[in-house]
Design a protein around this motif. Structure first.
Motif, mmCIF file in Angstrom:
data_model
loop_
_atom_site.group_PDB
_atom_site.id
_atom_site.type_symbol
_atom_site.label_atom_id
_atom_site.label_comp_id
_atom_site.label_asym_id
_atom_site.label_seq_id
_atom_site.Cartn_x
_atom_site.Cartn_y
_atom_site.Cartn_z
ATOM 1 N N SER A 102 0.727 -0.957 0.153
ATOM 2 C CA SER A 102 0.042 0.100 0.045
ATOM 3 C C SER A 102 0.825 1.205 -0.063
ATOM 4 N N VAL A 103 0.460 2.436 -0.680
ATOM 5 C CA VAL A 103 1.210 3.280 -0.948
ATOM 6 C C VAL A 103 0.504 4.619 -0.640
ATOM 7 N N LEU A 116 -0.611 4.623 -11.834
ATOM 8 C CA LEU A 116 -1.044 3.432 -11.507
ATOM 9 C C LEU A 116 -2.583 3.585 -10.594
ATOM 10 N N GLY A 117 -2.940 5.098 -10.580
ATOM 11 C CA GLY A 117 -4.197 4.922 -9.922
ATOM 12 C C GLY A 117 -4.317 5.394 -8.568
ATOM 13 N N LEU A 118 -3.323 5.834 -8.047
ATOM 14 C CA LEU A 118 -3.206 5.937 -6.420
ATOM 15 C C LEU A 118 -3.643 7.476 -6.128
ATOM 16 N N PRO A 119 -4.488 7.917 -5.224
ATOM 17 C CA PRO A 119 -5.025 9.352 -5.113
ATOM 18 C C PRO A 119 -3.949 10.088 -4.660
ATOM 19 N N LEU A 130 -6.716 1.823 3.814
ATOM 20 C CA LEU A 130 -7.700 1.180 4.585
ATOM 21 C C LEU A 130 -8.865 0.679 3.987
ATOM 22 N N ASP A 131 -9.437 1.128 3.027
ATOM 23 C CA ASP A 131 -10.899 0.878 2.292
ATOM 24 C C ASP A 131 -10.590 0.185 0.926
ATOM 25 N N GLY A 132 -9.495 0.274 0.532
ATOM 26 C CA GLY A 132 -9.147 -0.402 -0.777
ATOM 27 C C GLY A 132 -9.185 -1.904 -1.283
ATOM 28 N N ALA A 133 -8.830 -2.190 -2.229
ATOM 29 C CA ALA A 133 -8.595 -3.783 -2.614
ATOM 30 C C ALA A 133 -7.285 -3.916 -3.242
ATOM 31 N N GLU A 134 -6.979 -5.039 -3.025
ATOM 32 C CA GLU A 134 -5.381 -5.447 -3.890
ATOM 33 C C GLU A 134 -5.852 -5.970 -5.082
ATOM 34 N N ARG A 135 -4.963 -5.229 -6.094
ATOM 35 C CA ARG A 135 -4.900 -5.691 -7.442
ATOM 36 C C ARG A 135 -3.775 -6.054 -7.860
ATOM 37 N N LEU A 292 -5.301 -0.262 -4.219
ATOM 38 C CA LEU A 292 -6.006 0.697 -4.875
ATOM 39 C C LEU A 292 -7.227 1.032 -4.566
ATOM 40 N N PRO A 293 -7.879 2.237 -4.690
ATOM 41 C CA PRO A 293 -9.201 2.627 -4.218
ATOM 42 C C PRO A 293 -10.405 1.506 -4.893
#
Length: 295
Positions: A102-103, A116-119, A130-135, A292-293
């Motif tokens: 997680s980053v 990569l789609g990170l906020p 905390l709320d995202g999902a692994e891809r 990622l979210p």
């Protein structure tokens, strides 16, 4: 290396069990934007069952913190270089398959993390942890055991041009190349790669994709680029030197890409390497995990 352990207080309103986190704060992030680091730590500490924060002073302590994470989920607060360092360490320890990273992006070089789609905001990025999902994402691994998350460019974009200047800054071709990765990750369709041109001039290179020659030494080229594509293949584009009318780019897809010929430098993500006479990149499908979210 400073370490701080914190725990969140459960309100009993949720049946989900929050994660135990190891938060590793890159030194450059602390120097560049200490306020964003503080905000991210506060959000993570409030949302996780247990949070251990490590403040390494350099690369060796950064690596030691990751090695000693135990069962905790690693969270890196830092920029593209910190993300690349973490993936490289886990790859060389052969632990990428069982460890989702997680980053929280904080720092001066953020083109890759955004692609990569990170906020980009500290609060939004910490909430995604905390709320995202692994891809599971594809990885390029070269013949020196180096890794590439986003794209390879030959010749390399100068470092001062490749860095993200901040919100609202004009997009450099290298950033547009990274942004093409977003479309690749979000869709099964291959992304069109725009190869960045450098000041080094044309080169004579042989580019082979899965053993088939795409361009040989008798054809000078202006640029070569490759990026992990969908389905465990690399998307390759070669721009031949144009004389008069512009030459059409040559494209191919494959699992193994070898570039050889005149000694050349290349940019892989945020790092410039070389000169080398030959380099081979191999795609490893779904080799690493990133939180990622949630969609």
């Amino acid at each position: 290396m400073a370490e701080v352990a914190t725990s969140a207080t459960s309100s009993g309103t949720s049946s989900a069990v929050p994660d135990q986190l190891l938060v590793v704060v890159d030194p450059a992030a602390r120097r560049t934007d200490g306020e964003s680091v503080r905000i991210a730590k506060d959000v993570l500490s409030a949302g996780a069952a247990s949070t251990k924060v490590c403040l390494p002073d350099g690369p060796e302590e950064f690596a030691r913190a990751l090695r000693r994470r135990g069962s905790r989920r690693p969270v890196v607060i830092g920029d593209d270089r910190a993300l690349l360092r973490a993936v490289t360490l886990l790859h060389r320890q052969r632990e990428l398959a069982d460890c989702a990273l997680s980053v929280v992006p904080v720092g001066a070089v953020l083109g890759l993390t955004r692609a990569l789609g990170l906020p980009s905001g500290a609060v939004a990025a910490a909430r995604a942890v905390l709320d995202g999902a692994e891809r599971r994402l594809d990885l390029l691994v070269d013949d020196s055991d180096g890794v590439v998350l986003g794209a390879v460019a030959i010749p390399p974009v100068p470092a001062h041009e490749g860095a993200q200047a901040g919100p609202g800054a004009p997009a450099h071709p290298w950033l547009r190349t990274c942004q093409s990765l977003v479309r690749t990750l979000a869709s099964s369709r291959p992304a069109r790669i725009t190869a960045p041109l450098g000041a080094a001039g044309p080169a004579r290179l042989r580019v082979e994709v899965d053993g088939v020659t795409l361009v040989d030494l008798d054809q000078p080229v202006e640029a070569v680029s490759l990026v992990p594509g969908a389905g465990g293949v690399a998307e390759v584009e070669v721009r031949p030197l144009s004389v008069g009318a512009e030459s059409s780019p040559l494209t191919a897809r494959g699992r193994t890409v070898t570039v050889s010929g005149a000694h050349f430098r290349y940019r892989a993500d945020a790092v410039v390497s070389g000169p080398v006479g030959t380099r081979t990149w191999t795609v490893r499908e779904g080799a690493w995990g990133l939180t990622l979210p949630a969609r």
